[in-house]
Design a protein around this motif. Structure first.
Motif, PDB file in Angstrom:
ATOM      1  N   CYS A   8     -33.545 -23.105  48.422  1.00  0.00           N
ATOM      2  CA  CYS A   8     -33.805 -24.013  49.263  1.00  0.00           C
ATOM      3  C   CYS A   8     -32.402 -24.909  49.395  1.00  0.00           C
ATOM      4  O   CYS A   8     -31.925 -25.330  50.507  1.00  0.00           O
ATOM      5  CB  CYS A   8     -35.045 -25.107  48.993  1.00  0.00           C
ATOM      6  N   LEU A   9     -31.861 -25.153  48.203  1.00  0.00           N
ATOM      7  CA  LEU A   9     -30.720 -26.112  48.261  1.00  0.00           C
ATOM      8  C   LEU A   9     -29.506 -25.188  48.956  1.00  0.00           C
ATOM      9  O   LEU A   9     -28.621 -25.620  49.631  1.00  0.00           O
ATOM     10  CB  LEU A   9     -30.095 -26.147  46.844  1.00  0.00           C
ATOM     11  N   THR A  10     -29.434 -24.001  48.834  1.00  0.00           N
ATOM     12  CA  THR A  10     -28.472 -23.018  49.440  1.00  0.00           C
ATOM     13  C   THR A  10     -28.677 -23.045  50.915  1.00  0.00           C
ATOM     14  O   THR A  10     -27.570 -23.369  51.772  1.00  0.00           O
ATOM     15  CB  THR A  10     -28.603 -21.590  48.858  1.00  0.00           C
ATOM     16  N   GLU A  11     -29.962 -22.733  51.463  1.00  0.00           N
ATOM     17  CA  GLU A  11     -30.215 -22.934  52.659  1.00  0.00           C
ATOM     18  C   GLU A  11     -29.870 -24.401  53.432  1.00  0.00           C
ATOM     19  O   GLU A  11     -29.547 -24.373  54.546  1.00  0.00           O
ATOM     20  CB  GLU A  11     -31.582 -22.568  52.942  1.00  0.00           C
ATOM     21  N   ALA A  12     -30.132 -25.510  52.683  1.00  0.00           N
ATOM     22  CA  ALA A  12     -29.527 -26.626  53.277  1.00  0.00           C
ATOM     23  C   ALA A  12     -28.203 -26.949  52.896  1.00  0.00           C
ATOM     24  O   ALA A  12     -27.816 -28.112  53.459  1.00  0.00           O
ATOM     25  CB  ALA A  12     -30.585 -27.790  52.436  1.00  0.00           C
ATOM     26  N   GLY A  13     -27.420 -26.242  52.520  1.00  0.00           N
ATOM     27  CA  GLY A  13     -26.068 -26.378  52.533  1.00  0.00           C
ATOM     28  C   GLY A  13     -25.527 -27.206  51.210  1.00  0.00           C
ATOM     29  O   GLY A  13     -24.295 -27.718  51.171  1.00  0.00           O
ATOM     30  N   TYR A  14     -26.483 -27.082  49.940  1.00  0.00           N
ATOM     31  CA  TYR A  14     -26.033 -28.015  48.763  1.00  0.00           C
ATOM     32  C   TYR A  14     -25.701 -27.204  47.856  1.00  0.00           C
ATOM     33  O   TYR A  14     -26.349 -27.261  46.643  1.00  0.00           O
ATOM     34  CB  TYR A  14     -27.265 -29.026  48.502  1.00  0.00           C
ATOM     35  N   THR A  15     -24.781 -26.054  47.864  1.00  0.00           N
ATOM     36  CA  THR A  15     -24.597 -25.094  46.730  1.00  0.00           C
ATOM     37  C   THR A  15     -23.879 -25.787  45.809  1.00  0.00           C
ATOM     38  O   THR A  15     -23.819 -25.100  44.629  1.00  0.00           O
ATOM     39  CB  THR A  15     -23.629 -23.952  47.581  1.00  0.00           C
ATOM     40  N   ARG A  16     -23.309 -27.070  45.619  1.00  0.00           N
ATOM     41  CA  ARG A  16     -22.484 -27.745  44.647  1.00  0.00           C
ATOM     42  C   ARG A  16     -23.462 -28.002  43.643  1.00  0.00           C
ATOM     43  O   ARG A  16     -22.865 -28.373  42.605  1.00  0.00           O
ATOM     44  CB  ARG A  16     -21.539 -28.764  45.155  1.00  0.00           C
ATOM     45  N   VAL A  17     -24.568 -28.097  43.725  1.00  0.00           N
ATOM     46  CA  VAL A  17     -25.659 -28.591  42.816  1.00  0.00           C
ATOM     47  C   VAL A  17     -25.763 -27.492  42.015  1.00  0.00           C
ATOM     48  O   VAL A  17     -25.863 -26.653  42.133  1.00  0.00           O
ATOM     49  CB  VAL A  17     -26.903 -29.105  43.467  1.00  0.00           C
ATOM     50  N   ASN A  18     -25.670 -27.731  40.580  1.00  0.00           N
ATOM     51  CA  ASN A  18     -25.814 -26.949  39.417  1.00  0.00           C
ATOM     52  C   ASN A  18     -27.237 -26.954  39.315  1.00  0.00           C
ATOM     53  O   ASN A  18     -28.169 -27.837  38.898  1.00  0.00           O
ATOM     54  CB  ASN A  18     -25.381 -27.395  38.111  1.00  0.00           C
ATOM     55  N   VAL A  19     -28.018 -25.555  39.435  1.00  0.00           N
ATOM     56  CA  VAL A  19     -29.558 -25.056  39.116  1.00  0.00           C
ATOM     57  C   VAL A  19     -29.501 -24.644  37.932  1.00  0.00           C
ATOM     58  O   VAL A  19     -29.019 -23.417  37.757  1.00  0.00           O
ATOM     59  CB  VAL A  19     -30.072 -24.646  40.509  1.00  0.00           C
ATOM     60  N   VAL A  20     -30.236 -25.058  36.849  1.00  0.00           N
ATOM     61  CA  VAL A  20     -30.185 -24.533  35.603  1.00  0.00           C
ATOM     62  C   VAL A  20     -31.603 -24.216  35.261  1.00  0.00           C
ATOM     63  O   VAL A  20     -32.538 -25.356  35.024  1.00  0.00           O
ATOM     64  CB  VAL A  20     -29.606 -25.279  34.664  1.00  0.00           C
ATOM     65  N   LEU A  21     -31.836 -23.192  34.538  1.00  0.00           N
ATOM     66  CA  LEU A  21     -33.241 -22.916  33.923  1.00  0.00           C
ATOM     67  C   LEU A  21     -33.307 -23.314  32.541  1.00  0.00           C
ATOM     68  O   LEU A  21     -32.648 -22.802  31.599  1.00  0.00           O
ATOM     69  CB  LEU A  21     -33.656 -21.505  33.847  1.00  0.00           C
ATOM     70  N   ALA A  22     -33.935 -24.559  32.136  1.00  0.00           N
ATOM     71  CA  ALA A  22     -33.878 -24.803  30.725  1.00  0.00           C
ATOM     72  C   ALA A  22     -35.251 -25.821  30.631  1.00  0.00           C
ATOM     73  O   ALA A  22     -35.814 -26.312  31.627  1.00  0.00           O
ATOM     74  CB  ALA A  22     -32.848 -25.732  30.602  1.00  0.00           C
ATOM     75  N   ASP A  23     -35.437 -26.027  29.221  1.00  0.00           N
ATOM     76  CA  ASP A  23     -36.525 -26.978  28.839  1.00  0.00           C
ATOM     77  C   ASP A  23     -35.865 -28.638  28.893  1.00  0.00           C
ATOM     78  O   ASP A  23     -34.967 -28.633  28.229  1.00  0.00           O
ATOM     79  CB  ASP A  23     -37.012 -26.656  27.471  1.00  0.00           C
ATOM     80  N   GLY A  24     -36.431 -28.913  30.034  1.00  0.00           N
ATOM     81  CA  GLY A  24     -35.933 -30.578  30.248  1.00  0.00           C
ATOM     82  C   GLY A  24     -35.958 -31.323  28.866  1.00  0.00           C
ATOM     83  O   GLY A  24     -34.984 -32.387  28.734  1.00  0.00           O
ATOM     84  N   GLU A  25     -36.772 -31.056  27.707  1.00  0.00           N
ATOM     85  CA  GLU A  25     -36.491 -31.800  26.523  1.00  0.00           C
ATOM     86  C   GLU A  25     -35.189 -31.844  25.936  1.00  0.00           C
ATOM     87  O   GLU A  25     -34.654 -32.536  25.414  1.00  0.00           O
ATOM     88  CB  GLU A  25     -37.456 -31.158  25.606  1.00  0.00           C
ATOM     89  N   ASP A  26     -34.608 -30.616  26.159  1.00  0.00           N
ATOM     90  CA  ASP A  26     -32.992 -30.529  25.693  1.00  0.00           C
ATOM     91  C   ASP A  26     -31.932 -31.053  26.588  1.00  0.00           C
ATOM     92  O   ASP A  26     -30.883 -30.999  26.181  1.00  0.00           O
ATOM     93  CB  ASP A  26     -32.862 -29.054  25.422  1.00  0.00           C
ATOM     94  N   GLY A  27     -32.376 -31.620  27.573  1.00  0.00           N
ATOM     95  CA  GLY A  27     -31.470 -31.983  28.572  1.00  0.00           C
ATOM     96  C   GLY A  27     -30.690 -30.732  29.231  1.00  0.00           C
ATOM     97  O   GLY A  27     -31.127 -29.671  29.448  1.00  0.00           O
ATOM     98  N   CYS A  28     -29.255 -30.950  29.563  1.00  0.00           N
ATOM     99  CA  CYS A  28     -28.340 -29.720  29.666  1.00  0.00           C
ATOM    100  C   CYS A  28     -27.092 -30.091  29.231  1.00  0.00           C
ATOM    101  O   CYS A  28     -26.342 -30.868  30.201  1.00  0.00           O
ATOM    102  CB  CYS A  28     -28.344 -29.755  31.295  1.00  0.00           C
ATOM    103  N   ALA A  29     -26.682 -29.784  27.898  1.00  0.00           N
ATOM    104  CA  ALA A  29     -25.451 -30.147  27.282  1.00  0.00           C
ATOM    105  C   ALA A  29     -24.241 -29.764  27.971  1.00  0.00           C
ATOM    106  O   ALA A  29     -23.224 -30.175  28.060  1.00  0.00           O
ATOM    107  CB  ALA A  29     -25.362 -29.659  25.882  1.00  0.00           C
ATOM    108  N   GLU A  30     -24.411 -28.392  28.695  1.00  0.00           N
ATOM    109  CA  GLU A  30     -23.419 -27.603  29.591  1.00  0.00           C
ATOM    110  C   GLU A  30     -22.655 -28.722  30.281  1.00  0.00           C
ATOM    111  O   GLU A  30     -21.115 -28.646  30.665  1.00  0.00           O
ATOM    112  CB  GLU A  30     -23.820 -26.514  30.123  1.00  0.00           C
ATOM    113  N   HIS A  31     -23.230 -29.534  31.234  1.00  0.00           N
ATOM    114  CA  HIS A  31     -22.515 -30.550  32.241  1.00  0.00           C
ATOM    115  C   HIS A  31     -22.550 -31.849  31.879  1.00  0.00           C
ATOM    116  O   HIS A  31     -22.120 -32.739  32.561  1.00  0.00           O
ATOM    117  CB  HIS A  31     -23.523 -30.133  33.471  1.00  0.00           C
ATOM    118  N   ALA A  32     -22.882 -31.997  30.501  1.00  0.00           N
ATOM    119  CA  ALA A  32     -22.723 -33.559  30.007  1.00  0.00           C
ATOM    120  C   ALA A  32     -21.484 -33.924  29.816  1.00  0.00           C
ATOM    121  O   ALA A  32     -20.394 -33.067  29.614  1.00  0.00           O
ATOM    122  CB  ALA A  32     -23.824 -33.553  28.771  1.00  0.00           C
TER     123      ALA A  32
END
Length: 416
Positions: free
Chosen positions: A134-158
């Motif tokens: 949906c993000l790609t179709e709407a033109g928001y390809t710059r959003v990082n979309v990550v499969l992860a358990d939210g309990e751990d946040g996302c250290a990669e982009h912190a």
């Protein structure tokens, strides 16, 4: 005009109307958030819904579990607007969304601009695949979309200047705090004794302090952060008492409570039919031991109990008796708060609940509401501020009310 062009024109009209409604209702205040709502094509994130449904002030369910319970949705726009106003995103910020769907991440991307960064995570692969598409179709390809358990946040982009949780959370895991940038905030729908409030927390040393708190409801967190309520059924499956933390010492004592005569106690406190009273619910949750929520199955409802609403109304249990918040009409515009109770000590319990309604009316009605703080779970009692303490796995939540008399006095002669 082609069908595609007609649909696009209609979508533009509906998107503009939705933004107008949210502004008129005071849910959108900032021009930046208004512009985002007028820009992001919500219908592209809800392709299974008709255009009118996509732009209605309601959720769009995108996934249910086997019993049919909603586990993923495009949140109601009024809730998204409210939380974005709470979070106060600005251009250039780095932001994390926990609980994906795509649309809210797109709104966030509009707010932080090309120089900012938005990361959205979800534990469900279906949800992530759908959000990315949906993000790609709407033109928001710059959003990082990550499969992860939210309990751990996302250290990669912190680290993150803003962390927004779009799933109902029972706790605040350490990763969320550790991944905040200096001056960063967490906006989370936090469940406290069964009541959910969207709270924006700021860091204050080793703990978090609320900056705002708004009533809301969300699909529950999955994964390591999941926490199930316990349900005590009465009268078959017609009536249930929902406990978020404490469970009655001897739940069997309540089995015969509904065989007793219902007792009523009225507080003398009135409220306009359209007047919010969410601080009353939270006050009762902190003032009454044995607090829970009563729910009634609408398909089985015999009218034996009559709570404020059948989905979830404040209630209290004491040994073999229970009471719940009730209303009775005063006139066409006004109702009175009171309590219904069942069991051997029904009269005393109903009066105790009614008395706390009076305390709320006198001391806290119209006031700023409580201060909510979250300390690490190992913080000893003597280092906590005064207030009602809820101990969770990762944090101890302290709900502190202002001193009596600091609220706005209620004038019952004023128009509700």
């Amino acid at each position: 005009m082609t069908e595609v062009t007609a649909d696009s024109t209609r979508a533009d009209e509906l998107r503009g109307r939705l933004a107008d409604e949210l502004v008129a209702e005071g849910l959108i205040v900032s021009k930046q958030i208004e512009a985002a709502f007028r820009t992001v094509p919500r219908h592209l994130f809800a392709p299974e819904a008709a255009l009118e449904e996509a732009y209605a002030q309601d959720i769009v369910v995108t996934k249910r579990d086997e019993p049919g319970i909603t586990i993923s949705s495009v949140s109601a726009p009024q809730i998204q607007a409210m939380m974005l106003e709470q979070a106060a995103l600005h251009p250039g910020m780095r932001c994390l969304e926990i609980g994906s769907g795509g649309y809210n991440a797109a709104l966030m991307a509009e707010l932080v601009g090309e120089d900012g960064e938005v990361t959205t995570v979800d534990i469900d692969l279906d949800v992530i695949d759908r959000a990315r598409l949906c993000l790609t179709e709407a033109g928001y390809t710059r959003v990082n979309v990550v499969l992860a358990d939210g309990e751990d946040g996302c250290a990669e982009h912190a680290p993150y200047d803003r962390l927004i949780v779009t799933a109902g959370s029972w706790d605040i895991p350490p990763a969320w705090v550790h991944q905040l940038a200096d001056g960063g905030t967490i906006t989370v729908p936090l469940r406290m004794r069964g009541l959910t409030r969207s709270i924006t927390f700021v860091r204050a040393g080793d703990h978090l302090v609320s900056r705002s708190a708004k009533i809301c409801g969300f699909v529950k967190m999955q994964g390591a952060g999941a926490h199930a309520e316990r349900l005590l059924l009465l009268r078959g499956k017609e009536i249930g008492l929902r406990f978020d933390d404490a469970w009655p010492v001897d739940a069997d004592l309540l089995k015969g409570a509904l065989d007793t005569t219902r007792v009523e106690a009225w507080s003398g406190v009135t409220v306009g039919r359209m007047e919010p009273f969410d601080t009353l619910q939270l006050w009762l949750a902190t003032a009454l031991e044995g607090f829970c929520l009563i729910t009634v199955d609408g398909t089985l409802d015999t009218g034996l109990v009559a709570p404020v609403n059948r989905i979830a109304s404040p209630a209290v249990v004491d040994a073999g008796s229970f009471a719940y918040l009730a209303l009775r009409p005063v006139d066409e515009a006004t109702v009175e708060f009171g309590a219904h109770a069942f069991g051997p000590d029904a009269a005393a319990l109903a009066e105790a609940l009614a008395q706390q309604i009076r305390v709320w009316d006198h001391d806290h009605r119209g006031g700023p509401g409580p201060r909510i703080a979250a300390y690490p779970a190992d913080t000893p009692d003597e280092q906590l501020p005064d207030g009602f303490v809820i101990t969770k796995r990762h944090v101890r939540v302290i709900i502190s009310w202002p001193a009596a008399g600091q609220g706005v006095p209620h004038n019952p002669t004023e128009k509700e």
